[in-house]
Design an enzyme around this catalytic site. Structure first.
Site, PDB file in Angstrom:
ATOM      1  N   ARG A   1      48.862  52.889  79.247  1.00 38.58           N
ATOM      2  CA  ARG A   1      49.553  53.106  77.949  1.00 38.58           C
ATOM      3  C   ARG A   1      50.528  52.240  77.593  1.00 38.58           C
ATOM      4  O   ARG A   1      50.692  52.041  76.501  1.00 38.58           O
ATOM      5  CB  ARG A   1      50.471  54.533  77.994  1.00 38.58           C
ATOM      6  CG  ARG A   1      49.225  55.671  78.266  1.00 38.58           C
ATOM      7  CD  ARG A   1      48.536  56.148  76.951  1.00 38.58           C
ATOM      8  NE  ARG A   1      47.411  56.906  77.316  1.00 38.58           N
ATOM      9  CZ  ARG A   1      46.182  56.542  77.966  1.00 38.58           C
ATOM     10  NH1 ARG A   1      45.738  55.363  77.748  1.00 38.58           N
ATOM     11  NH2 ARG A   1      45.214  57.558  78.004  1.00 38.58           N
TER      12      ARG A   1
ATOM     13  N   GLU B   1      48.081  49.607  76.264  1.00 41.05           N
ATOM     14  CA  GLU B   1      47.709  49.994  74.725  1.00 41.05           C
ATOM     15  C   GLU B   1      48.746  50.017  73.875  1.00 41.05           C
ATOM     16  O   GLU B   1      48.438  49.608  72.666  1.00 41.05           O
ATOM     17  CB  GLU B   1      47.352  51.638  75.143  1.00 41.05           C
ATOM     18  CG  GLU B   1      46.985  52.430  74.067  1.00 41.05           C
ATOM     19  CD  GLU B   1      46.679  53.874  73.824  1.00 41.05           C
ATOM     20  OE1 GLU B   1      45.386  54.102  73.755  1.00 41.05           O
ATOM     21  OE2 GLU B   1      47.483  54.381  74.530  1.00 41.05           O
TER      22      GLU B   1
ATOM     23  N   SER C   1      63.402  37.053  75.910  1.00 41.61           N
ATOM     24  CA  SER C   1      63.169  36.898  77.289  1.00 41.61           C
ATOM     25  C   SER C   1      63.120  38.092  78.210  1.00 41.61           C
ATOM     26  O   SER C   1      63.850  39.270  77.902  1.00 41.61           O
ATOM     27  CB  SER C   1      64.864  36.640  77.728  1.00 41.61           C
ATOM     28  OG  SER C   1      64.992  36.035  79.097  1.00 41.61           O
TER      29      SER C   1
END
EC number: 4.2.1.104
Length: 147
Positions: free
Chosen positions: A88, A91, A114
């Site tokens: 996920r 995704e 960063s």
């Protein structure tokens, strides 16, 4: 013994003892997010921190030394993750990555966020339709320099 074997021992001991990352972090004196990453082999512990973790997980001196070695960070396999939760995030970056990039560049200019000068906070957020996961990430903006 390798760092991976030490990590596997830590996870197995955590499960066997029924420990929580937040409780481990409290003993180490750091955030649950950073402590978890360190125990999973992604961060470097000081000798004192490694000693505390070693005591919690019954690690030998040799195993504790692995916790003080700078790891190969981001060492997950390079294929698409198969674990549903990790997928996920993959995704999420696939869908919103360009949006993150555009909005960060619009706000800060050309550069990066960063992951070294970075902190993260993960909390449960009660919601009438079902609890939500709230993750706050804060990373220093690093502009690209001309030369």
């Amino acid at each position: 013994m390798s760092r991976l074997e030490v990590t596997e021992k830590i996870v197995a001991t955590k499960v066997a003892k029924g420990l929580k990352w937040s409780d481990i972090a409290a003993k180490v004196g750091l955030s649950k997010e950073w402590t978890t990453a360190a125990c999973l082999g992604q961060m470097t512990l000081t000798k004192e921190q490694a000693g505390i973790v070693g005591e919690i997980f019954s690690l030998s001196d040799a195993e504790q030394k692995w916790l003080m070695v700078v790891p190969y960070k981001g060492s997950l396999p390079t294929t698409v993750p198969t674990d549903p939760l990790i997928y996920r995030f993959y995704e999420l970056v696939s869908v919103y990555g360009t949006t993150f990039k555009e909005l960060i560049h619009e706000e800060f200019g050309d550069g990066i966020m960063s992951a070294i000068d970075f902190k993260m906070d993960l909390q449960r957020e009660p919601h009438p339709a079902g609890d939500r996961v709230s993750i706050t990430m804060s990373g220093k903006f690093l502009p690209y320099k001309t030369y």
